[in-house]
Design a protein around this motif. Structure first.
Motif, mmCIF file in Angstrom:
data_model
loop_
_atom_site.group_PDB
_atom_site.id
_atom_site.type_symbol
_atom_site.label_atom_id
_atom_site.label_comp_id
_atom_site.label_asym_id
_atom_site.label_seq_id
_atom_site.Cartn_x
_atom_site.Cartn_y
_atom_site.Cartn_z
ATOM 1 N N SER A 31 -12.831 -76.943 -62.923
ATOM 2 C CA SER A 31 -11.457 -77.378 -63.223
ATOM 3 C C SER A 31 -10.711 -76.349 -64.060
ATOM 4 O O SER A 31 -9.484 -76.288 -63.983
ATOM 5 C CB SER A 31 -11.400 -78.754 -63.889
ATOM 6 O OG SER A 31 -12.636 -79.175 -64.302
ATOM 7 N N ASP A 86 -9.182 -73.907 -61.718
ATOM 8 C CA ASP A 86 -7.978 -74.487 -61.101
ATOM 9 C C ASP A 86 -6.807 -74.518 -62.071
ATOM 10 O O ASP A 86 -5.674 -74.208 -61.708
ATOM 11 C CB ASP A 86 -8.275 -75.903 -60.589
ATOM 12 C CG ASP A 86 -9.254 -75.878 -59.416
ATOM 13 O OD1 ASP A 86 -9.425 -74.791 -58.823
ATOM 14 O OD2 ASP A 86 -9.861 -76.919 -59.112
ATOM 15 N N LEU A 87 -7.112 -74.907 -63.329
ATOM 16 C CA LEU A 87 -6.059 -74.930 -64.352
ATOM 17 C C LEU A 87 -5.444 -73.544 -64.512
ATOM 18 O O LEU A 87 -4.220 -73.391 -64.512
ATOM 19 C CB LEU A 87 -6.639 -75.408 -65.694
ATOM 20 C CG LEU A 87 -5.708 -75.296 -66.905
ATOM 21 C CD1 LEU A 87 -4.541 -76.277 -66.781
ATOM 22 C CD2 LEU A 87 -6.475 -75.542 -68.205
ATOM 23 N N HIS A 96 -5.390 -71.038 -62.463
ATOM 24 C CA HIS A 96 -4.614 -70.622 -61.303
ATOM 25 C C HIS A 96 -3.301 -71.380 -61.186
ATOM 26 O O HIS A 96 -2.280 -70.812 -60.811
ATOM 27 C CB HIS A 96 -5.448 -70.776 -60.030
ATOM 28 C CG HIS A 96 -6.559 -69.756 -59.954
ATOM 29 N ND1 HIS A 96 -7.562 -69.791 -59.029
ATOM 30 C CD2 HIS A 96 -6.807 -68.667 -60.737
ATOM 31 C CE1 HIS A 96 -8.378 -68.761 -59.219
ATOM 32 N NE2 HIS A 96 -7.950 -68.073 -60.255
ATOM 33 N N SER A 97 -3.308 -72.664 -61.566
ATOM 34 C CA SER A 97 -2.059 -73.433 -61.536
ATOM 35 C C SER A 97 -1.032 -72.848 -62.490
ATOM 36 O O SER A 97 0.168 -72.953 -62.260
ATOM 37 C CB SER A 97 -2.296 -74.886 -61.942
ATOM 38 O OG SER A 97 -3.304 -75.455 -61.164
ATOM 39 N N LEU A 98 -1.534 -72.235 -63.575
ATOM 40 C CA LEU A 98 -0.632 -71.643 -64.562
ATOM 41 C C LEU A 98 -0.351 -70.173 -64.252
ATOM 42 O O LEU A 98 0.317 -69.485 -65.023
ATOM 43 C CB LEU A 98 -1.240 -71.758 -65.968
ATOM 44 C CG LEU A 98 -1.364 -73.173 -66.531
ATOM 45 C CD1 LEU A 98 -2.253 -73.200 -67.756
ATOM 46 C CD2 LEU A 98 0.020 -73.726 -66.870
#
Ligand code: C2E
Ligand code: CA
Ligand code: CA
Ligand code: CA
Length: 277
Positions: free
Chosen positions: A220, A223-224, A226-228
């Motif tokens: 996670s 993912d965090l 990459h989302s940012l």
């Protein structure tokens, strides 16, 4: 030696004994070490997982002590931090690693270098000017320097540290949050801080293979990040099984003994040449 109030004999630690002879001797020796150039940088490669390239190395300071041999930072950083020597130490590390980077770039190695900052460094409003001056002195573009800062730094005095970070950022240097996940994490600074990279602490990476909960945290966090729009670096990668999982999760960069220990500059060059890229 030091006795605790409960009558137990406490383990003697240099940093707990403000007037102790050992501490004064070590302090004097550290001061002298700085002027004599006994503090040396070793460099550990950061490996890009998509293509195996090494685009960056982290500078890690060691003390080449005349009698005691090569000392790791845990033996002298706390003392430096408490005695006002952190500023000259950081400037010495920046100077040395930017000079080294200049040499590498002149050899056609397009590397960047990552340098660690301590709490006191980020409360030092003169630091951005120092960094700008050293980049210029060594003719290194700001984008080739990454500064690694820990979460604890940001908690200590977030207004002042935040303004130093913003000024550093405006110079164009890269910023990385080190030991990510170990601080009293508040996700709020991720909203505001202009960073490029998260370095997930090796406490999570080291347990990845054996522990599903750690694996979930790592996955996670990738993912965090990459989302940012941030790069995720895993530190403390010690084996191929861990590396394979990280690759599967889409982790961007891997660092650890599996690739290489931190090495003196000449041995890092040999390591890079042996890899042939
Ligand atoms: P750090 O910034 O988290 O650096 C990573 C530490 O983990 C380094 O220890 C490195 O040698 C070690 N390491 C790397 N790969 C592995 C691995 O696969 N397994 C394990 N078990 N360890 C690995 P080191 O060099 O002893 O440095 C310790 C800490 O001292 C650093 O942690 C950093 O917080 C601090 N430090 C080192 N150099 C400097 C410096 O120039 N300035 C400042 N302010 N702090 C520094
Ligand atoms: Ca670091
Ligand atoms: Ca770290
Ligand atoms: Ca650490």
């Amino acid at each position: 030696r030091a006795k605790s109030t409960r009558g137990r004999v406490a383990r003697y630690r240099v940093e707990d004994d403000p007037h102790g002879r050992d501490r004064l001797q070590t302090l004097e020796a550290l001061r002298a070490a700085l002027t004599r150039g006994e503090l040396v940088c070793h460099y550990q490669p950061k490996v890009t997982l998509s293509d195996g390239a090494v685009r960056s190395v982290e500078a890690l300071v060691r003390w080449q002590h005349p009698d005691r041999g090569l000392l790791t930072p845990d033996t002298f950083l706390p003392l430096a931090e408490q005695t006002g020597l952190m500023r000259p130490l950081t400037l010495a590390v920046l100077d040395q690693s930017l000079r080294q980077l200049r040499t590498w770039r002149d050899q056609g190695r397009t590397l960047s270098v990552a340098v660690n900052l301590s709490v006191t460094n980020l409360l030092d409003t003169d630091l951005p000017d120092d960094v700008a001056r050293l980049l210029q002195a060594h003719d290194v573009p700001p984008s080739a320097l990454v500064l690694e800062i820990t979460e604890s730094v940001l908690m200590a005095d977030s207004r002042r540290a935040g303004s130093v970070v913003d000024t550093l950022r405006s110079l164009g240097v890269g910023l990385s949050i080190d030991d990510y996940g170990t601080g009293y994490s508040s996700l709020s600074y991720l909203q505001d801080l202009p960073v490029d990279e998260l370095k997930l602490d090796r406490a999570f990476v080291g347990r990845l293979v054996a522990d599903p909960r750690s694996a979930a945290i790592v996955r996670s966090t990738v993912d965090l990040a990459h989302s940012l729009g941030l790069r995720l670096v895993a530190e403390g990668v010690e084996d191929a099984a861990t590396l394979d999982l990280l690759r599967g999760y889409g982790c961007d960069v891997s660092q650890g003994y599996h690739h290489s220990r931190p090495l003196p500059a000449d041995r890092l060059e040999a390591w890079l040449d042996a890899r042939g890229r």
